[in-house]
Write a protein that holds these residues in place. Structure first.
Motif, PDB file in Angstrom:
ATOM      1  N   TYR A   1       0.825  -1.203   0.000  1.00 15.42           N
ATOM      2  CA  TYR A   1       0.000   0.000   0.000  1.00 15.42           C
ATOM      3  C   TYR A   1       0.855   1.247   0.000  1.00 15.42           C
ATOM      4  CZ  TYR A   1      -4.427  -2.396   0.975  1.00 15.42           C
ATOM      5  OH  TYR A   1      -5.544  -3.167   0.905  1.00 15.42           O
ATOM      6  N   PHE A   2       1.934   1.181   0.771  1.00 17.76           N
ATOM      7  CA  PHE A   2       2.796   2.360   0.901  1.00 17.76           C
ATOM      8  C   PHE A   2       4.016   2.200  -0.008  1.00 17.76           C
ATOM      9  CE2 PHE A   2       1.346   3.027   5.585  1.00 17.76           C
ATOM     10  CZ  PHE A   2       0.116   3.495   5.122  1.00 17.76           C
ATOM     11  N   ILE A   3       4.568   3.319  -0.425  1.00 16.29           N
ATOM     12  CA  ILE A   3       5.740   3.250  -1.304  1.00 16.29           C
ATOM     13  C   ILE A   3       6.853   2.476  -0.617  1.00 16.29           C
ATOM     14  CG2 ILE A   3       5.429   5.242  -2.812  1.00 16.29           C
ATOM     15  CD1 ILE A   3       6.777   6.985  -0.729  1.00 16.29           C
ATOM     16  N   ALA A   4       7.511   1.661  -1.424  1.00 19.70           N
ATOM     17  CA  ALA A   4       8.461   0.693  -0.867  1.00 19.70           C
ATOM     18  C   ALA A   4       9.638   1.339  -0.158  1.00 19.70           C
ATOM     19  CB  ALA A   4       8.969  -0.230  -1.981  1.00 19.70           C
ATOM     20  N   ASP A   5      10.106   2.475  -0.692  1.00 22.02           N
ATOM     21  CA  ASP A   5      11.298   3.069  -0.080  1.00 22.02           C
ATOM     22  C   ASP A   5      10.969   4.201   0.895  1.00 22.02           C
ATOM     23  OD1 ASP A   5      10.367   4.806  -1.911  1.00 22.02           O
ATOM     24  OD2 ASP A   5      12.326   5.304  -2.775  1.00 22.02           O
ATOM     25  N   LEU A   6       9.777   4.127   1.470  1.00 21.94           N
ATOM     26  CA  LEU A   6       9.378   5.125   2.454  1.00 21.94           C
ATOM     27  C   LEU A   6      10.310   5.054   3.668  1.00 21.94           C
ATOM     28  CD1 LEU A   6       7.115   7.198   3.122  1.00 21.94           C
ATOM     29  CD2 LEU A   6       5.886   5.322   4.229  1.00 21.94           C
ATOM     30  N   ASP A   7      10.824   6.209   4.069  1.00 18.60           N
ATOM     31  CA  ASP A   7      11.712   6.250   5.242  1.00 18.60           C
ATOM     32  C   ASP A   7      10.854   6.252   6.509  1.00 18.60           C
ATOM     33  OD1 ASP A   7      13.181   7.201   7.456  1.00 18.60           O
ATOM     34  OD2 ASP A   7      14.628   8.179   6.135  1.00 18.60           O
ATOM     35  N   ASN A   8      10.927   5.172   7.271  1.00 21.12           N
ATOM     36  CA  ASN A   8      10.071   5.036   8.448  1.00 21.12           C
ATOM     37  C   ASN A   8      10.207   6.210   9.415  1.00 21.12           C
ATOM     38  OD1 ASN A   8       8.781   2.727   7.749  1.00 21.12           O
ATOM     39  ND2 ASN A   8       9.655   1.436   9.382  1.00 21.12           N
ATOM     40  N   ARG A   9      11.448   6.585   9.671  1.00 18.35           N
ATOM     41  CA  ARG A   9      11.648   7.653  10.653  1.00 18.35           C
ATOM     42  C   ARG A   9      10.989   8.947  10.180  1.00 18.35           C
ATOM     43  NH1 ARG A   9      17.409   9.735  11.360  1.00 18.35           N
ATOM     44  NH2 ARG A   9      16.551  11.201   9.840  1.00 18.35           N
ATOM     45  N   LEU A  10      11.230   9.272   8.920  1.00 24.06           N
ATOM     46  CA  LEU A  10      10.662  10.495   8.367  1.00 24.06           C
ATOM     47  C   LEU A  10       9.135  10.458   8.359  1.00 24.06           C
ATOM     48  CD1 LEU A  10      12.868  12.372   7.654  1.00 24.06           C
ATOM     49  CD2 LEU A  10      12.482  11.935   5.230  1.00 24.06           C
ATOM     50  N   ALA A  11       8.601   9.346   7.912  1.00 27.81           N
ATOM     51  CA  ALA A  11       7.145   9.214   7.832  1.00 27.81           C
ATOM     52  C   ALA A  11       6.522   9.301   9.221  1.00 27.81           C
ATOM     53  CB  ALA A  11       6.788   7.881   7.176  1.00 27.81           C
ATOM     54  N   ARG A  12       7.200   8.681  10.170  1.00 26.53           N
ATOM     55  CA  ARG A  12       6.727   8.705  11.562  1.00 26.53           C
ATOM     56  C   ARG A  12       6.742  10.143  12.077  1.00 26.53           C
ATOM     57  NH1 ARG A  12      11.419   7.001  15.126  1.00 26.53           N
ATOM     58  NH2 ARG A  12      11.589   9.247  15.373  1.00 26.53           N
ATOM     59  N   GLN A  13       7.812  10.883  11.751  1.00 24.46           N
ATOM     60  CA  GLN A  13       7.895  12.281  12.178  1.00 24.46           C
ATOM     61  C   GLN A  13       6.823  13.122  11.512  1.00 24.46           C
ATOM     62  OE1 GLN A  13      12.028  12.984  11.208  1.00 24.46           O
ATOM     63  NE2 GLN A  13      12.765  12.250  13.200  1.00 24.46           N
ATOM     64  N   MET A  14       6.504  12.766  10.267  1.00 24.09           N
ATOM     65  CA  MET A  14       5.446  13.504   9.571  1.00 24.09           C
ATOM     66  C   MET A  14       4.097  13.244  10.240  1.00 24.09           C
ATOM     67  SD  MET A  14       4.185  13.358   5.603  1.00 24.09           S
ATOM     68  CE  MET A  14       5.158  14.696   4.997  1.00 24.09           C
ATOM     69  N   ILE A  15       3.817  11.981  10.541  1.00 26.28           N
ATOM     70  CA  ILE A  15       2.534  11.677  11.179  1.00 26.28           C
ATOM     71  C   ILE A  15       2.435  12.366  12.535  1.00 26.28           C
ATOM     72  CG2 ILE A  15       1.004   9.877  12.078  1.00 26.28           C
ATOM     73  CD1 ILE A  15       2.334   7.918  10.132  1.00 26.28           C
ATOM     74  N   PHE A  16       3.428  12.106  13.385  1.00 28.39           N
ATOM     75  CA  PHE A  16       3.349  12.655  14.727  1.00 28.39           C
ATOM     76  C   PHE A  16       3.399  14.181  14.717  1.00 28.39           C
ATOM     77  CE2 PHE A  16       4.820  13.989  18.880  1.00 28.39           C
ATOM     78  CZ  PHE A  16       3.893  13.336  19.674  1.00 28.39           C
ATOM     79  N   GLY A  17       4.307  14.721  13.925  1.00 27.97           N
ATOM     80  CA  GLY A  17       4.425  16.180  13.839  1.00 27.97           C
ATOM     81  C   GLY A  17       3.124  16.824  13.387  1.00 27.97           C
ATOM     82  N   THR A  18       2.484  16.231  12.406  1.00 26.07           N
ATOM     83  CA  THR A  18       1.232  16.787  11.893  1.00 26.07           C
ATOM     84  C   THR A  18       0.118  16.705  12.936  1.00 26.07           C
ATOM     85  OG1 THR A  18       1.854  16.142   9.654  1.00 26.07           O
ATOM     86  CG2 THR A  18      -0.474  16.631  10.050  1.00 26.07           C
ATOM     87  N   LEU A  19      -0.065  15.516  13.497  1.00 28.78           N
ATOM     88  CA  LEU A  19      -1.128  15.355  14.495  1.00 28.78           C
ATOM     89  C   LEU A  19      -0.911  16.310  15.664  1.00 28.78           C
ATOM     90  CD1 LEU A  19      -1.640  11.454  14.629  1.00 28.78           C
ATOM     91  CD2 LEU A  19      -2.781  13.169  13.209  1.00 28.78           C
ATOM     92  N   ASP A  20       0.326  16.370  16.136  1.00 29.68           N
ATOM     93  CA  ASP A  20       0.627  17.214  17.290  1.00 29.68           C
ATOM     94  C   ASP A  20       0.376  18.684  16.971  1.00 29.68           C
ATOM     95  OD1 ASP A  20       1.689  17.040  20.028  1.00 29.68           O
ATOM     96  OD2 ASP A  20       3.260  18.370  19.252  1.00 29.68           O
ATOM     97  N   GLU A  21       0.793  19.116  15.798  1.00 33.66           N
ATOM     98  CA  GLU A  21       0.595  20.520  15.418  1.00 33.66           C
ATOM     99  C   GLU A  21      -0.892  20.843  15.267  1.00 33.66           C
ATOM    100  OE1 GLU A  21       2.889  22.749  15.276  1.00 33.66           O
ATOM    101  OE2 GLU A  21       1.886  24.417  14.270  1.00 33.66           O
ATOM    102  N   VAL A  22      -1.633  19.883  14.697  1.00 29.41           N
ATOM    103  CA  VAL A  22      -3.074  20.101  14.543  1.00 29.41           C
ATOM    104  C   VAL A  22      -3.737  20.250  15.909  1.00 29.41           C
ATOM    105  CG1 VAL A  22      -5.240  18.981  13.862  1.00 29.41           C
ATOM    106  CG2 VAL A  22      -3.270  18.976  12.297  1.00 29.41           C
ATOM    107  N   VAL A  23      -3.389  19.354  16.821  1.00 30.57           N
ATOM    108  CA  VAL A  23      -4.001  19.421  18.154  1.00 30.57           C
ATOM    109  C   VAL A  23      -3.573  20.688  18.893  1.00 30.57           C
ATOM    110  CG1 VAL A  23      -4.216  18.306  20.399  1.00 30.57           C
ATOM    111  CG2 VAL A  23      -4.135  16.905  18.339  1.00 30.57           C
TER     112      VAL A  23
END
Lengths: 194, 194, 194, 194
Positions: free
Chosen positions: B143-165
């Motif tokens: 489902y997700f792009i094969a070479d997705l950088d886990n750390r970066l993607a994780r920072q994007m998810i958490f950073g986005t959710l945290d900023e939204v809240v």
DNA sequence: CATGAATGAGCATTCATTCAT
DNA sequence: AATGAATGAATGCTCATTCAT
């Protein structure tokens, strides 16, 4: 009081950055900053209203041009995608260039009270405006999806960049932050691209 | 000292949330918390080692299950995309459900000293692990792009959710946070989807 | 309250001696004494009025018979010189026999407040009376100089014995205190002998 | 911190003596001392490290020269007997001259914790050295018995003087202490004289 | 302009004592 | 008699800010 200018004004701000970065926010007493700046405690109050004013000014002086510099550099680019790449790169570059400052802005200053943080956010407003302009431009140019929610997208960009930098600072700035610019840019583009 | 259990333990933690939310971190004196909890100052120390222990415990009690609850709820889903949606929704739901707590965790507790924040980060580690598991699962499922950088993607998810809240809290929680779950989810998916 | 007797009364006093000797006067909390005695904190107050009462009682119980024992043992002697020797020997013997008690009475209990120390002095009054009786007897028998000032001589005897014992305790009781009895006795006799 | 000098330094020490003498060791709060000294609480900490430092300094300032003064005055005497008389007289004179100080050193300061008392003992060491020098000199001159045990004799002198002074203080300093110097001197000489 | 000595409000924590069980 | 959870008064020290020099 609070008469800015004069060489001591900058001496004090630089001393504050140095003291906060090496001793931490809660151990950065006015007297320590004064000593580091080579002035008397009382002299601080000829240049700043109070301690909070030192910190707000520190932020303004060090981060105030942050946005302007990015904005100028971006102006010469035509593609929105390139503009975003420049922005991400410069965001990382400016913080990697002054690690003391990065520690202060990403970790230490966030321990300040709510009032100070609100003032800091004011300074960021221009950054948010720039981000929204970019997003609007992207949408109008048809590069970004038409119904992209500006606020949300802005929060994603800022939240991501901030989290990436904070993680880097918490890992003692020991890897190359700028190397993350392109991957981050790619991820953001994927999210916004039409 | 520090014998957890007993109804007073929770009384004190709830009082701490209330006092910090309404008076701010730096105005949350032990005596104020005790009064709000309806116990004597000394009683606090029958249940907690010291003031910092109240705050750490507060975080553990209120946020400790945060990840577990999400993880359990996610287990029954098969699609990674749905799992991520559940995660975003529950993240927002849990904070919107207790606005006092949201103020405390998004704004006030971040003013605490580095030691406390390190303990808080420890609690977040499980959240980061969950995020990375989800990302890996998504990549393996194609489902997700094969070479997705886990750390970066994780920072994007958490950073986005945290900023939204955080933005929501700074706007006094006056709009519906949960309504942002789907748009945020869509944006994130766009970024990660193969 | 303060109903003496019962086995716990002595348990508590012995616990107090032990706790004070090993932790020091200022670290001898009521709860620590209770734990050492194997009773609840509240139980202490069934046997003693308050904390000070524990200490005064400790002193009375442990040192109260001190004088009586000496007095009885002395009665059978005829010569004043021998009586004084017995007194010095027994003073040293009793303290050397219970080093914990010696630490408590010579060092720790002297950190107590003035009131407690005044009560302790009351207990010593009998000792002072005994000393003066001995001095008077010596003068009447013509052994001691006729114009010996009883108060001064008594202060010399008690001051010397107390200083010798205190020095011994401060040297961790690691030499034989009783060996000093004869030399001390000789010196005192030289001072008083007609 | 702890920059001795300045008139306030002595003001604070004198205030401490006064407050301790009239209210007792345990009622001598820093704020009370500050008020008596006519300075703010915080000012205390410009001159002293902490509360204990006030008390140690008090002792050093007031008693530190005690021994030096006696030693100098004694130097001009040739006979050991006269030297001892001078010593006893001056010991009593110095304490009678400042009754507040006598109360503080004989009664109140002895309630201090072990650490403080150890520091106080250090100051006394010079006194003990002086006493032993005097005893050795007396033995060498043939005035004192050849096999006099220095330690014991020293304990007798110090123990006697201390007990005499303490008794005087406990009787509210209401008789003439100096009048006891000659009788005490006579008794001590009788004990030591060859 | 510059100094730095002086100020004084503010607070976490301990522990002797009580009293409902 | 015995318990032990609960009480709450009490205090040394810091540090941002001022102001006389």
């Amino acid at each position: 009081m609070g008469k800015k200018k004069g060489p001591k004004y900058n001496q004090i701000i630089d001393a504050a950055v140095k003291v906060i970065a090496s001793h931490g926010y809660h151990q950065a007493q006015v007297s320590k900053i004064a000593k580091e700046a080579g002035v008397a405690d009382g002299t601080i109050y000829l240049y700043f209203e109070n301690k909070e004013d030192i910190l707000t000014s520190l932020f303004k002086e060090k981060m105030g041009h942050f946005v302007e510099i990015i904005r100028e550099r971006i102006a010469s680019e035509t593609s929105v995608e390139d503009k975003l790449l420049i922005l991400v790169k410069m965001h990382f570059e400016q913080l990697q260039a002054d690690k003391h400052l990065a520690i202060v802005t990403q970790l230490e200053l966030r321990q300040s009270n709510k009032d100070l943080r609100l003032k800091i956010n004011t300074i960021f407003k221009n950054y948010l405006i720039l981000l929204e302009e970019l997003l609007t431009e992207g949408k109008e140019a048809g590069y970004f999806i038409a119904d992209l929610d500006n606020r949300l997208a802005r929060q994603m960009i800022f939240g991501t960049l901030d989290e990436v930098v904070t993680n880097w600072v918490m890992k003692d700035c020991k890897y190359d932050l700028i190397a993350s610019a392109e991957p981050v840019h790619n991820l953001l583009l994927r999210a916004f691209r039409a």
